[in-house]
Design an enzyme around this catalytic site. Structure first.
Site, short mmCIF file in Angstrom:
data_model
loop_
_atom_site.label_atom_id
_atom_site.label_comp_id
_atom_site.label_asym_id
_atom_site.label_seq_id
_atom_site.Cartn_x
_atom_site.Cartn_y
_atom_site.Cartn_z
N HIS A 113 -17.93 2.43 -7.45
CA HIS A 113 -16.99 1.32 -7.55
C HIS A 113 -17.68 0.13 -8.23
CE1 HIS A 113 -13.99 3.38 -5.41
NE2 HIS A 113 -14.50 3.25 -4.19
N CYS A 127 -15.08 1.03 -12.71
CA CYS A 127 -13.93 0.23 -13.14
C CYS A 127 -14.39 -1.17 -13.54
CB CYS A 127 -12.91 0.13 -12.02
SG CYS A 127 -12.12 1.72 -11.66
#
Length: 782
Positions: A399, A448
């Site tokens: 993440h 991301c």
């Protein structure tokens, strides 16, 4: 939600002897003075209930209390019932049966109301600060303060005092008040804490004061504009930015940013700060935006005619050969997040990239599932290996998010929500790499890059040097998500799926990444959702395939190289012989630099021994190993899918992950159980084994050391809008659904689950189990 609650829901199961005396006296007074709905009627109803076995003799003793000057038959009856376990709920049912509603009203628990709410504020570190909460509705009120969903240690009074307050105390606070019957919550209060400076001494604690003033800017079209205004005050200051005296619509944050300025953004800017009835204007600053032609004119580089001639006479046919003085790589894959969506691809991606980079002569350390402290310490060890001319590569899968041009990697222990103080800033790592005069700095970030709505901190790392040796390969574009592919039990990220096919090609790294981007662009499953982005200042044809030409290195660099090599050092295989004559072979394999596979096999046993088994157990306490997942017949049963084909067959396998948490030597017990022919008893023998510090445990990255990125990882400013909590956030790696025709490969959608924020009552400290249901109403920050 129901508009009303039944009486049974209103009454807690509290023994009536625990009620406060004034309540018992009021109930007794009503029942003593009433005949048809009084204490005798209540006693007859209770006597008919088998649970309490009230005899006629006991009722008679209660009636004699009328002879005392201050005696009360009802009070005597209630005391007797309380001794036998009668609760307020049961008493209310008895009173209901005789129609005594007046007494029931007295027994109903009083409500509780917060009369003084804690106020949000922005303060300087080093001062004494108080958050205050006052509740009414009962003589005795209990308080418990929370910071987000964590109880504050010793926060059990109406005032939460910070003396002195520190930057790490910043955050959202709430107070839970209860009176034994009911509970309530205060409003959320934001405490913003900023470092003190010399200009702020002598300022009253609650007075509005601008702590950080905006600075004038001189930019060219396309640059990023960043103006920042930070104020202290109580209540929490609000902000409004102005250009040329006119308020800018919706620009109410501490920072004012424009990602790509144009000439229309030039002007005089200032910020108006308001706190309660006070207001203050920041200084006015000029923002000058120049066109590209003006930029070349105003910032021209002067040179002589001879220098210009030498520049133009570069031999384009000459091709330089580039070498690296060394090649080192740190690969981090985070999957098992404690508070966020679990991932699959990082394990496979890190494993496959490790094997490819080793073919290119990189010294690789590959790590799975690191906490914030472990990530910082691993990066610190990595930085020690860098020296002049070294090629350094950092790969991260997990993440992440991007704010104001800075990329942040999220550790597995990051809270929900997280900010820059909980994560690692990639640009800060680059700054430290540049100081080593490296020959090539490559960052491959498979994460991301959406903006983190909970983090408005503007991290400004120290200025990067102007060097031509930096390459960023982002798995996706700014503001977009990265995706995973899932195939049976193994997964790949989209980026790694295409990167691994070209990584060994002898091409300039930017050319190689360009071709990977073209390959990804032809992928129909993620077209329009994910595209590789490359940022580079590389001016030479440096490639990952460049050969190593070692040069003299410092003593410190030599020590670091030796230590880094030990991070992949396995214990030697051994043969253990037991007193019964059985011999067992112990072998070791590394799946990652912090994941160890131990396999055992019986290689020799006397002919009269049958049913012979050997298991390993009793691992160090700081290395958690689930006994149900140890000593398996196949590596796959332990969760090890990647190295199973390289392990010997017909063994028992145990997978030890998170070796970075190991604080001492790895020790375990080999337990041998066996039977002799003709004897039913099972015999056993034990051998204690010590294999030292295998793999990454040698580097002690679990220990608390100085943060190498401390300048870029300050506690984040609080969000402009109070955050809402969700089960997953938009800057997490995602899955995507493929067309139905794909059978050998498929994608899985993992949508953001918009779950209301609830504290984990079962694991929260000091929360009684019987009161756990109350915490289901813990309010979300809306």
């Amino acid at each position: 939600m129901c508009a009303e609650m039944s009486d049974s829901q209103l009454f807690p199961s509290l023994n009536i002897n625990l009620l406060q005396e004034p309540i018992l006296q009021k109930v007794s007074g009503i029942l003593d003075q009433t005949s048809d709905r009084g204490w005798k009627k209540l006693a007859s109803v209770i006597a008919s209930d088998r649970r309490f076995k009230l005899s006629s003799q006991e009722i008679h003793q209660c009636s004699l209390k009328v002879l005392d000057s201050e005696g009360s038959p009802t009070r005597s009856l209630l005391r007797l019932m309380g001794d036998r376990g009668c609760t307020t709920k049961e008493l209310s049912e008895f009173l209901q049966s005789i129609g005594q509603s007046e007494a029931i009203t007295i027994l109903k628990p009083p409500g509780i109301k917060v009369t003084v709410q804690p106020g949000s504020m922005a303060v300087l570190s080093g001062h004494m600060v108080k958050l205050c909460c006052v509740a009414s509705g009962h003589p005795v009120v209990n308080y418990q303060w929370f910071k987000m969903n964590k109880e504050v240690l010793h926060g059990n009074s109406s005032e939460l005092v910070f003396n002195p307050v520190r930057v790490e105390d910043a955050g959202y606070y709430i107070c839970r008040v209860n009176n034994g019957y009911s509970f309530n919550f205060s409003d959320w209060a934001l405490l913003d804490v900023f470092e003190s400076n010399l200009n702020c001494y002598g300022i009253p604690d609650n007075k509005l004061h601008i702590h950080t003033q905006p600075k004038p800017q001189k930019l060219i079209t396309g640059d990023r504009l960043l103006l920042e205004c930070i104020a202290i005050g109580k209540p929490l200051p609000t902000y409004q930015w102005y250009r040329n005296g006119l308020a800018l619509q919706d620009e109410t944050n501490k920072p004012y940013t424009v990602l790509s300025v144009s000439v229309e953004h030039r002007g005089v800017y200032h910020c108006k700060v308001t706190s309660g009835k006070e207001s203050e204007d920041s200084i006015k600053v000029d923002v000058e935006v120049l066109g590209s032609g003006q930029y070349r004119k105003n910032f021209a580089v002067e040179c002589t005619e001879e220098e210009l001639t030498s520049v133009l006479e570069i031999d384009e046919k000459e091709e330089d050969t580039f070498f690296a003085t060394d090649k080192v790589a740190l690969l981090i894959g985070n999957m098992s997040y404690k508070n966020h969506t679990q991932l699959k691809a990082p394990m496979v991606d890190v494993y496959e990239l490790t094997n490819l980079l080793r073919q290119l002569d990189f010294k690789v350390v590959s790590l799975l599932d690191l906490t914030e402290l472990e990530m910082r310490n691993a990066v610190k060890e990595f930085l020690l290996l860098l020296d002049k001319g070294v090629y350094g590569l950092l790969y991260y899968a997990g993440h992440g998010y991007e704010n104001y041009g800075n990329s942040f990697m999220v550790p597995i222990d990051a809270p929900k929500p997280y900010g820059s103080s909980n994560c690692m800033c990639v640009q800060s790592i680059l700054k430290l790499m540049q100081e080593k005069e490296t020959g090539l700095n490559v960052f491959l970030l498979d994460m991301c890059r959406k903006r983190n709505q909970y983090d408005d901190t503007i991290v400004i790392p120290d200025s990067l040097k102007v060097t031509a040796n930096i390459v960023f390969g982002y798995a996706t574009c700014q503001g977009a998500e990265a995706f995973e592919i899932q195939r049976s039990d193994l997964a790949n990220g989209i980026f790694m799926k295409f990167l691994k096919k070209r990584l060994l090609e002898e091409k300039k790294i930017t050319v190689l990444l360009d071709q990977v981007a073209e390959d990804m662009g032809r992928c129909q499953l993620t077209k329009g959702m994910q595209a590789l982005e490359i940022r580079s200042s590389l001016s030479a044809k440096r490639a990952l395939t460049d050969r190593i030409q070692q040069s003299a290195c410092s003593l410190e660099s030599s020590k670091s190289n030796l230590q880094w090599a030990k991070a992949n050092e396995l214990p030697e295989s051994m043969c253990i012989e037991f007193e019964c004559g059985v011999k067992i072979q112990l072998g070791f394999a590394a799946e990652f630099s912090n994941v160890l596979i131990i396999y055992t096999r019986i290689v020799e046993k006397p002919s009269d021994i049958i049913n012979c088994n050997a298991n390993i157990t009793n691992f160090p306490l700081d290395l958690y190993v689930d006994p149900k997942e140890a000593n398996k017949q196949t590596p796959e049963e332990t969760g090890s899918f990647l190295v199973s084909k390289d392990l010997p067959k017909h063994c028992l396998y145990t997978r030890l992950s998170s070796l970075q948490t190991l604080k001492e030597n790895l020790t375990f017990t080999v337990c041998l159980s066996y039977m002799y022919h003709g004897i039913e008893d099972i015999l056993d023998e034990h051998k204690e084994i010590d294999v030292g510090r295998p793999l990454i445990s040698k580097l002690d990255i679990h220990s608390g050391i100085q943060n190498p990125c401390s300048k870029s990882c300050l506690f984040p400013d609080s969000p402009c809008h109070v955050p809402e909590y969700f089960g997953a956030t938009s800057h997490q790696r995602r899955y995507v659904q493929p067309p139905s025709y794909s059978q050998s490969m498929y994608f899985r959608v993992c949508p953001d689950s918009r779950l209301g924020y609830l504290p984990e009552c079962s694991t929260s400290p000091n929360i009684p189990e019987e009161n756990a249901d109350e915490y289901s109403d813990f309010p979300s920050i809306m």
